[in-house]
Scaffold this active site. Sequence first.
Site, short mmCIF file in Angstrom:
data_model
loop_
_atom_site.label_atom_id
_atom_site.label_comp_id
_atom_site.label_asym_id
_atom_site.label_seq_id
_atom_site.Cartn_x
_atom_site.Cartn_y
_atom_site.Cartn_z
N ASN A 105 0.81 -1.21 0.00
CA ASN A 105 0.00 0.00 0.00
C ASN A 105 0.84 1.27 0.00
O ASN A 105 0.98 1.95 -1.01
CB ASN A 105 -0.95 -0.01 1.20
CG ASN A 105 -2.12 0.95 1.03
OD1 ASN A 105 -1.98 2.03 0.47
ND2 ASN A 105 -3.28 0.56 1.51
N ASP A 106 1.44 1.60 1.14
CA ASP A 106 2.18 2.85 1.25
C ASP A 106 3.35 2.94 0.28
O ASP A 106 3.68 4.02 -0.21
CB ASP A 106 2.70 3.02 2.68
CG ASP A 106 1.56 3.12 3.70
OD1 ASP A 106 0.49 3.62 3.32
OD2 ASP A 106 1.75 2.67 4.84
N VAL A 107 3.99 1.79 -0.03
CA VAL A 107 5.18 1.81 -0.89
C VAL A 107 4.83 1.99 -2.36
O VAL A 107 5.72 2.06 -3.21
CB VAL A 107 6.03 0.53 -0.69
CG1 VAL A 107 6.53 0.45 0.73
CG2 VAL A 107 5.24 -0.72 -1.07
#
Length: 466
Positions: free
Chosen positions: A391-393
């Site tokens: 997600n964040d990456v």
Amino acid sequence: MNSMIINIFYLVAALLFVLGIKGLTRPKTAVKGNRMAAVGMLVAIVVTLLDKQVINYELVGIGLLIGAAIGVIMATRVQMTSMPQMVAILNGLGGGASLGVAAASYFTVMGSGLSGATLIIANSSIMLAVLIGTVTFSGSAVAFGKLQEILPGQAIGFSGMKFVNLALLVGALITSFFLVTGAADVTTFALLIGLALVLGVTLVMPIGGADMPVVIALLNSYSGIAAAAAGFIMGNNVLIVSGALVGASGIILTQIMCVAMNRSLLNVLFGKMAEAGADTIDADEVYKGKVKSSNADEVSMMLEGAERVVIVPGFGLAMAQAQHAVRELADTLESRGVTVEFAIHPVAGRMPGHMNVLLAEAEVDYDSMKTMEQSNPNFSKTDVAIVIGANDVTNPMAREDKGCPIYGMPILNVDQAQNVVIVKRSLSPGFAGLPNPLFAKDNAVMLFGDGKQAIMDLTAALHEAA
């Protein structure tokens, strides 16, 4: 055994440790490096046991049997998906062992009649091992609890907690000073341990799940420094060398992780992302009317015309234990002449190299695992990027939104691929608590469901269409 011979064997063990660490820097040589380090540890243990300073071989033998039994159970039963938790526990045990050595040495020094500079030097090593070892022990216990989901994964704390940590640290240092000079007793020693235990807890509690890779690397470094201090106390050269190696490599790895997240170590330790990461961005505004849901049959049709596919694994892959299913999908695509690669972000899992270990367990070819730096220039030439639980990456906000907490963090530029398939249970945010505009891109579709089952369904659909 002659002290010169002991030191020669210790030098051999230290050399094996260095070669082992070097081997661990690359997937192809990691297994060999691990074995070399294990042989080095065996040499160190055997030589230490042959040293005439050993007082009671029976107790040592009992300890070896218990430790070996626990090690075998952990090695054979702990899943690769739980490796971060095991690393946290091992870090904590290393800190606890250093604390035990230091405590025993303190009581020995108390009754030895030492004074002056000799007493100060001896007590300085002891208090350093006690402070760092205890902080490592309790901090690693909290990290394990967060990773195992016994404790909440998000940051836990309150405004001003950094001042509490500072007060605990100052209190521990003052207490250590009195103990070093010999102007204190057992009660003061117990107070130092208590302060350090609380400090370890309060240091790690405010750190959220997104920063766990950094925390694990840092605690690993702490355990090495504590071991080196214990080596000074015992006069054991191999423990000093191995502890220094672990401490230095842990610090280097911590710095690498901070660079990968574009954050400073102080920023991580004081939980700035947790404070700034409140969900101030309206997810409905980001997603409403823009997210396209798909199914295995539709995605398989997309893959049929692909020449290059990049798979992006994340923590969702680990939770779903989908590594074997992903390998089967890659094999199916490659059998059709498709070029398949895996793009791995440095902090995609919950510890450095987590994704590499999981994929290696599924016998994914090492050469197909690409770093972020290798992958990013090629996403624009990729037909389909399949994101599994990352997600964040992969969040474009890190590249585009200066106001968001993860702005500036290097990401995998999957949105530049011609087509993006996101395998995810829901639109829930990642550790940073932010919506991901990637899900709403025109070239992206969502394949909702359990990661393992979704990939298995996709592979089955490809076989049916053949």
